[in-house]
Design an enzyme around this catalytic site. Structure first.
Site, PDB file in Angstrom:
ATOM      1  N   GLN A  63      27.007  32.922   1.709  1.00  0.00           N
ATOM      2  CA  GLN A  63      26.199  31.829   2.258  1.00  0.00           C
ATOM      3  C   GLN A  63      24.760  31.929   1.759  1.00  0.00           C
ATOM      4  O   GLN A  63      24.109  32.962   1.895  1.00  0.00           O
ATOM      5  CB  GLN A  63      26.227  31.862   3.790  1.00  0.00           C
ATOM      6  CG  GLN A  63      25.463  30.744   4.453  1.00  0.00           C
ATOM      7  CD  GLN A  63      26.052  29.366   4.166  1.00  0.00           C
ATOM      8  OE1 GLN A  63      27.273  29.193   4.193  1.00  0.00           O
ATOM      9  NE2 GLN A  63      25.199  28.394   3.892  1.00  0.00           N
ATOM     10  N   LYS A  87      32.960  26.669   8.622  1.00  0.00           N
ATOM     11  CA  LYS A  87      33.875  26.907   7.510  1.00  0.00           C
ATOM     12  C   LYS A  87      35.045  27.778   7.954  1.00  0.00           C
ATOM     13  O   LYS A  87      36.197  27.538   7.554  1.00  0.00           O
ATOM     14  CB  LYS A  87      33.119  27.558   6.354  1.00  0.00           C
ATOM     15  CG  LYS A  87      32.130  26.616   5.668  1.00  0.00           C
ATOM     16  CD  LYS A  87      31.167  27.340   4.759  1.00  0.00           C
ATOM     17  CE  LYS A  87      30.129  26.387   4.178  1.00  0.00           C
ATOM     18  NZ  LYS A  87      29.076  27.062   3.393  1.00  0.00           N
ATOM     19  N   ASP A  92      33.013  28.456  -4.878  1.00  0.00           N
ATOM     20  CA  ASP A  92      31.886  27.521  -4.928  1.00  0.00           C
ATOM     21  C   ASP A  92      31.751  26.888  -6.311  1.00  0.00           C
ATOM     22  O   ASP A  92      31.146  25.830  -6.458  1.00  0.00           O
ATOM     23  CB  ASP A  92      30.571  28.243  -4.586  1.00  0.00           C
ATOM     24  CG  ASP A  92      30.209  28.147  -3.114  1.00  0.00           C
ATOM     25  OD1 ASP A  92      30.619  27.166  -2.471  1.00  0.00           O
ATOM     26  OD2 ASP A  92      29.513  29.045  -2.614  1.00  0.00           O
TER      27      ASP A  92
END
Length: 297
Positions: free
Chosen positions: A96, A52, A119
Site C-alpha cells: 500500500q 481490499k 498492481d
C-alpha cells in the site's frame, strides 16, 4: 439524457464473472492468494487495505494482512517482500502506497516479483504494457476500459484526452487507449500542468479521462456536447458536513453532466473498478503461476 455510469454495478459484474475462474482454480487445487503489506498509520491507507481484504473474502480469494511499523528500517519491508516472493502460496503482492519517507518507493516496486506484481507497476510489467503485451494491466486504467465497454462507448477512432501523466493512471491509460486492441484504437492527447489552453483540448474530445488530482478542475464549459467523461479523481475538500469534508472528483459533476452523454460520479464511479481489477489481476496471477487456463472476463 445523460448516462450516469454506475461503477459499483460494473464492478459487481466483474466480481461475479470471476467466480467461474476461481472455481476452475479450486478444481486444480489452487486458492488465489493476495498479500497486502501496510507500512503506514494513515487512516485512509488502513481503510483502503481493509476494503481490499474484504473484497477478496467476498469472492473466494485468500487475503493475507501484513502490517509493519512505519518507523521500522526500510530493510524490514524489503525482507518482507522477499519472503512473499519466495512463498509459492502467495500469488499477488500489494504494498500500500505511500510508504514512509525513508523508504524508496521505486525500489519497493522493483523488489516485487513481476509475476506477483498485481498492481502492474514493476518496470518489466510497464514495458510489457507499452509493448502491447501486458501481463497485468494497472488496475485503474483497466477499470476505466471496463467502464467504457459497459457503457457501450466506442474507443476506436475516437479522440480521447487524458488529463494527467502519472505512472499509476495517466501514462498507462493513454497507452491502453491508443493500442491496436479491443478497448483501444483511439487518437490520444495527454494533457498536464504545462498544457496550454486545456479547455481547447478537452473541448475537442469525444472521451475525457480526468486524472490530475485537482478538485473540479474541469467543468462543463470545457466540454463538447455528448462527450464521455471518466472522472478518476478522488479529492477531499472541506465541506459543511458531519465529517467536515466531502469527496469530489477532478470534474465539476453538475456542469459536466449537463454536457456529457455519459459520465462517472465520484464516489461510485471508477473507485470500485480499481478494487475489482485488483481481484482480476490476482486471479490471473494464480492461473499463470499454476499453469491453469482461466477464462477471464
Amino acid at each position: 439524457m445523460t448516462d450516469v455510469i454506475d461503477g459499483n454495478a460494473v464492478a459487481e459484474s466483474v466480481r461475479d464473472d470471476l467466480g467461474g475462474c476461481i472455481d476452475t482454480l479450486a478444481a486444480a487445487g489452487v486458492t488465489p492468494t493476495l498479500a497486502t503489506v501496510l507500512m503506514s498509520d494513515d487512516p485512509a491507507s488502513e481503510t483502503y487495505v481493509s476494503m481490499k481484504q474484504q473484497d477478496c473474502e467476498e469472492v473466494g480469494i485468500e487475503a493475507r494482512d501484513i502490517e509493519l511499523d512505519p518507523d521500522a528500517p526500510a530493510d524490514r519491508l524489503f525482507e518482507t517482500i522477499d519472503d512473499l516472493n519466495a512463498d509459492p502460496d502467495v500469488n499477488g503482492i500489494l504494498v500500500q502506497m505511500p510508504v514512509p519517507d525513508h523508504v524508496d518507493d521505486r525500489r519497493v516496486l522493483r523488489r516485487i516479483d513481476p509475476m506477483k506484481d498485481v498492481d502492474g507497476f514493476h518496470p518489466e510489467n510497464v514495458g510489457r504494457l507499452v509493448a502491447g503485451n501486458a501481463r497485468y494491466k494497472p488496475c485503474t486504467p483497466h477499470g476505466v476500459q471496463k467502464v467504457l465497454a459497459a457503457a457501450d462507448v466506442e474507443t476506436e477512432g475516437a479522440d480521447a484526452v487524458v488529463v494527467g501523466r502519472s505512472d499509476i493512471v495517466g501514462k498507462p491509460m493513454a497507452n491502453l487507449l491508443f493500442q491496436k486492441a479491443e478497448g483501444g484504437n483511439a487518437t490520444v492527447t495527454v494533457c498536464h500542468s504545462r498544457t496550454a489552453d486545456l479547455a481547447a483540448k478537452t473541448g475537442a474530445a469525444d472521451i475525457v479521462v480526468a486524472a490530475a488530482g485537482v478538485p473540479e478542475m474541469i467543468d462543463g464549459s470545457m466540454l463538447s456536447e455528448g462527450v464521455t467523461v471518466i472522472d478518476v479523481g478522488i479529492n477531499r475538500v472541506e465541506a459543511d458536513t458531519e465529517k467536515g469534508y466531502e469527496l469530489v472528483g477532478d470534474v465539476d459533476f453538475e456542469s459536466a453532466k449537463a454536457k456529457a452523454g455519459a459520465i462517472t460520479p465520484v464516489p461510485g464511479g471508477v473507485g470500485p473498478m480499481t478494487r475489482a481489477m485488483l481481484l482480476y489481476n490476482t486471479v490471473k496471477a494464480a492461473g499463470l503461476q499454476a499453469d491453469v487456463d482461466v477464462s477471464l472476463p
